[in-house]
Design a protein around this motif. Structure first.
Motif, PDB file in Angstrom:
ATOM      1  N   THR A 195      48.280  35.735  26.517  1.00 44.18           N
ATOM      2  CA  THR A 195      49.038  36.061  25.109  1.00 44.18           C
ATOM      3  C   THR A 195      48.564  35.006  24.175  1.00 44.18           C
ATOM      4  O   THR A 195      48.171  33.935  24.217  1.00 44.18           O
ATOM      5  N   ASN A 196      48.590  35.615  22.883  1.00 45.43           N
ATOM      6  CA  ASN A 196      48.192  34.788  21.583  1.00 45.43           C
ATOM      7  C   ASN A 196      49.432  34.408  20.963  1.00 45.43           C
ATOM      8  O   ASN A 196      49.459  34.787  19.543  1.00 45.43           O
ATOM      9  N   GLY A 197      50.452  33.661  21.504  1.00 45.11           N
ATOM     10  CA  GLY A 197      51.685  33.236  20.963  1.00 45.11           C
ATOM     11  C   GLY A 197      52.473  34.327  20.630  1.00 45.11           C
ATOM     12  O   GLY A 197      53.038  34.375  19.564  1.00 45.11           O
ATOM     13  N   GLY A 198      52.414  35.455  21.235  1.00 42.99           N
ATOM     14  CA  GLY A 198      53.071  36.511  20.660  1.00 42.99           C
ATOM     15  C   GLY A 198      52.339  37.394  19.822  1.00 42.99           C
ATOM     16  O   GLY A 198      52.560  38.567  19.322  1.00 42.99           O
ATOM     17  N   GLU A 199      51.418  37.146  19.150  1.00 41.63           N
ATOM     18  CA  GLU A 199      50.773  37.811  18.051  1.00 41.63           C
ATOM     19  C   GLU A 199      49.636  38.799  18.778  1.00 41.63           C
ATOM     20  O   GLU A 199      48.965  38.513  19.556  1.00 41.63           O
ATOM     21  N   GLU A 200      49.697  39.989  18.162  1.00 43.93           N
ATOM     22  CA  GLU A 200      48.832  41.290  18.511  1.00 43.93           C
ATOM     23  C   GLU A 200      47.575  40.756  18.309  1.00 43.93           C
ATOM     24  O   GLU A 200      47.154  40.585  17.202  1.00 43.93           O
ATOM     25  N   ARG A 201      46.515  41.120  19.186  1.00 46.07           N
ATOM     26  CA  ARG A 201      45.060  41.177  19.047  1.00 46.07           C
ATOM     27  C   ARG A 201      44.628  42.540  18.701  1.00 46.07           C
ATOM     28  O   ARG A 201      45.065  43.435  19.040  1.00 46.07           O
TER      29      ARG A 201
END
Length: 117
Positions: free
Chosen positions: A32-38
């Motif tokens: 996960t990217n800290g909940g940020e969508e890639r």
């Protein structure tokens, strides 16, 4: 020392589907990217949730695999279960090798060693 090992990378036409396949096959999860969508077109990183295995990137490419891998993954596991998940058998263990060679759904070869007790 001119370099040190960082990550593994696999090329895939459908990098999202192949990331999901490898997660199911080896127990990894998407990083996960800290909940940020890639963005969907970006590579997909998958990781060992226990923190033991290397980070693996599934990179989108436009072409299909056409030749034998020069580098591959080795895993400890159950060949029959991996085949049931969608892997294909490339070469069965025999007198000259004590592992099976399989390919993931996009043709990337990997070796499967039987677990030791």
């Amino acid at each position: 020392m001119p370099a040190r090992f960082k990550d593994l990378a696999l090329d895939a036409r459908d990098h999202h589907a192949l990331a999901d396949w490898w997660c199911q096959a080896i127990g990894y999860v998407r990083r996960t990217n800290g909940g940020e969508e890639r963005p969907a077109e970006w590579p997909v990183p998958i990781e060992d949730p226990a923190g033991h295995g290397p980070l693996i990137w599934l990179n989108p490419v436009p072409e299909e695999k056409t030749v034998k891998n020069r580098m591959h993954l080795d895993v400890v596991g159950d060949t029959a279960e991996l085949l049931a998940l969608g892997a294909t058998l490339v070469r069965r263990r025999g007198d000259d090798i004590y592992w099976d060679v399989l390919a993931d759904p996009e043709g990337n070869e990997f070796c499967v060693f039987a677990p030791r007790d």
